[in-house]
Design an enzyme around this catalytic site. Sequence first.
Site, short mmCIF file in Angstrom:
data_model
loop_
_atom_site.label_atom_id
_atom_site.label_comp_id
_atom_site.label_asym_id
_atom_site.label_seq_id
_atom_site.Cartn_x
_atom_site.Cartn_y
_atom_site.Cartn_z
N ARG A 1 6.73 0.02 18.46
CA ARG A 1 6.44 1.10 19.13
C ARG A 1 5.43 0.76 20.48
O ARG A 1 4.20 1.22 19.99
CB ARG A 1 6.04 2.35 18.42
CG ARG A 1 7.01 2.82 17.33
CD ARG A 1 6.49 3.95 16.43
NE ARG A 1 5.25 3.21 15.38
CZ ARG A 1 4.62 4.39 14.48
NH1 ARG A 1 5.44 5.35 14.13
NH2 ARG A 1 3.80 3.85 13.81
N ASP B 1 4.79 -7.19 13.38
CA ASP B 1 6.05 -7.52 12.49
C ASP B 1 7.29 -7.66 12.99
O ASP B 1 7.81 -6.43 13.88
CB ASP B 1 6.10 -6.62 11.19
CG ASP B 1 7.05 -6.82 10.29
OD1 ASP B 1 7.32 -7.94 9.95
OD2 ASP B 1 7.78 -6.14 9.57
N HIS C 1 4.70 -7.22 5.37
CA HIS C 1 3.66 -7.45 6.73
C HIS C 1 2.38 -7.41 6.25
O HIS C 1 1.57 -8.21 6.65
CB HIS C 1 4.08 -6.34 7.73
CG HIS C 1 3.27 -6.54 9.11
ND1 HIS C 1 3.16 -5.61 9.95
CD2 HIS C 1 2.72 -7.68 9.53
CE1 HIS C 1 2.49 -6.11 10.81
NE2 HIS C 1 2.25 -7.30 10.79
N ASP D 1 -0.48 1.54 14.25
CA ASP D 1 -0.30 1.65 15.49
C ASP D 1 0.22 3.13 15.90
O ASP D 1 0.66 3.37 17.15
CB ASP D 1 0.91 0.83 15.92
CG ASP D 1 2.33 1.02 15.41
OD1 ASP D 1 2.28 1.92 14.40
OD2 ASP D 1 3.24 0.33 15.91
N ASP D 2 -0.20 4.10 15.16
CA ASP D 2 -0.15 5.35 15.48
C ASP D 2 -1.53 6.13 15.20
O ASP D 2 -1.23 7.41 14.93
CB ASP D 2 1.07 6.04 15.00
CG ASP D 2 1.08 5.93 13.37
OD1 ASP D 2 0.01 5.27 12.91
OD2 ASP D 2 2.22 6.28 12.50
N ASP E 1 0.98 1.46 -0.88
CA ASP E 1 -0.21 2.79 -0.98
C ASP E 1 -0.12 3.45 -2.10
O ASP E 1 -0.90 3.65 -2.89
CB ASP E 1 -0.18 3.51 0.21
CG ASP E 1 1.35 4.01 0.55
OD1 ASP E 1 2.50 3.65 0.04
OD2 ASP E 1 1.39 5.03 1.41
N SER F 1 8.62 6.75 8.11
CA SER F 1 8.55 8.08 7.44
C SER F 1 9.44 9.30 7.88
O SER F 1 9.35 10.42 7.45
CB SER F 1 7.13 8.68 6.80
OG SER F 1 6.33 9.06 8.15
#
Length: 403
Positions: free
Chosen positions: A130, A159, A203, A225-226, A302, A333
């Site tokens: 992205r 990645d 990753h 990255d968000d 997680d 997700s």
Amino acid sequence: LAGDLNASASSSPNANQIDSIFLIVISPYLRLLLQVRLFSTQSSSSSNSHLDAGRLAEAEKCESQLHAMIDQVSSQQDKIAALEEMKVRQDEERVQLKILIQDLEKRSLQTLINKNVVPVAAVVIMACNRPDYLQRTVESILKYQKAVASKFPLFISQDGTNGEVKKKALSYTQITFMQHVDLEPVRTERPGENVAYYKIANHYKWALDELFIKHDFRRVIILEDDMEIAPDFFDYFEAAAKLLDTDKSIMAVSSWNDNGQKQFVYDPKALYRSDFFPGLGWMLTKSTWMELSPKWPKAYWDDWVRLKEVHRDRQFIRPEVCRTYNFGEHGSSMGQFFDQYLKPIKLNDAHIDWNSEDLSYLKEVRVINLLSREKVAVSIRARLILVLVTSGQVFDQIWKRRG
């Protein structure tokens, strides 16, 4: 670049090589067939001479075809030898380029790190495919990281081989770029699972091994990255780093509160100990990672960290008001519940001087003492209530006797 080199690993035999091998194998059999046909022609009776002439012509045709095939095999063998020589050269070039990349990465890191300043933590942005999200995240971070760059060296770990992401990452001269490429097929444990969660876990392990083991950082802050960060993001983690070093009952520090929607949060200074791992912008130490790395899960990392047997009753520090904001509506997700839960999150905008804040109330000893005092207070209140109730019962009995 390192990933692209890995992606060009030694290839399997191509169609020409297979054809050549096939011809080499069948040529003896063709020669035997030709000899059989010639023998058959020579042993025929004279009464079938007109047939012999036809067979002889056919045999000569077969021999001609065989010679042509042999010539083709020879030509293909030369091509195979040339391809093998080319592969050897490419392997040598690949090794040299890897050495060059490692040297450039080392020089880049040495340039970013001030030898007179011990870094508080490396900051790594986990990226994949992205580029627009990555740009928004990096611009948010650089806005506040420039003043503390030597304390918080910045990395982007990509990645995969998305060209636009790599180009965007390499355009930032103040950031060290890392690339993880794993061409092995993903084998999920259950049919129908999203392979993205397996790739993400793989990753994470690779990137944290690189930063903790290869580069020997004491702490690492993981971003995705968000995410956008709050103005006091780095001051917050610098202050929290001291807690991580001194209180082993704290496993990690997070900048996120799952219940940090605007209508629920008020105090930008409030921090809490939690049994629940929030993630989404978090810091851990090298000692903790060396414990987790050997048993890191294949997927859903997680959720795994939240297991009791993993965190072993250690707790996590989190703020009341978030220091990261997740704008990732599109991702692995699939944007589940984004509008309901993530979009309303409040990102802190108040200036907090964390270096002057006393965070000792978050230490385990203080918490235990506080809980003990609460327990004593509850016990005293319970006894007082019992006395009052008992006194009331005695009073009622006396009153009844007096009629």
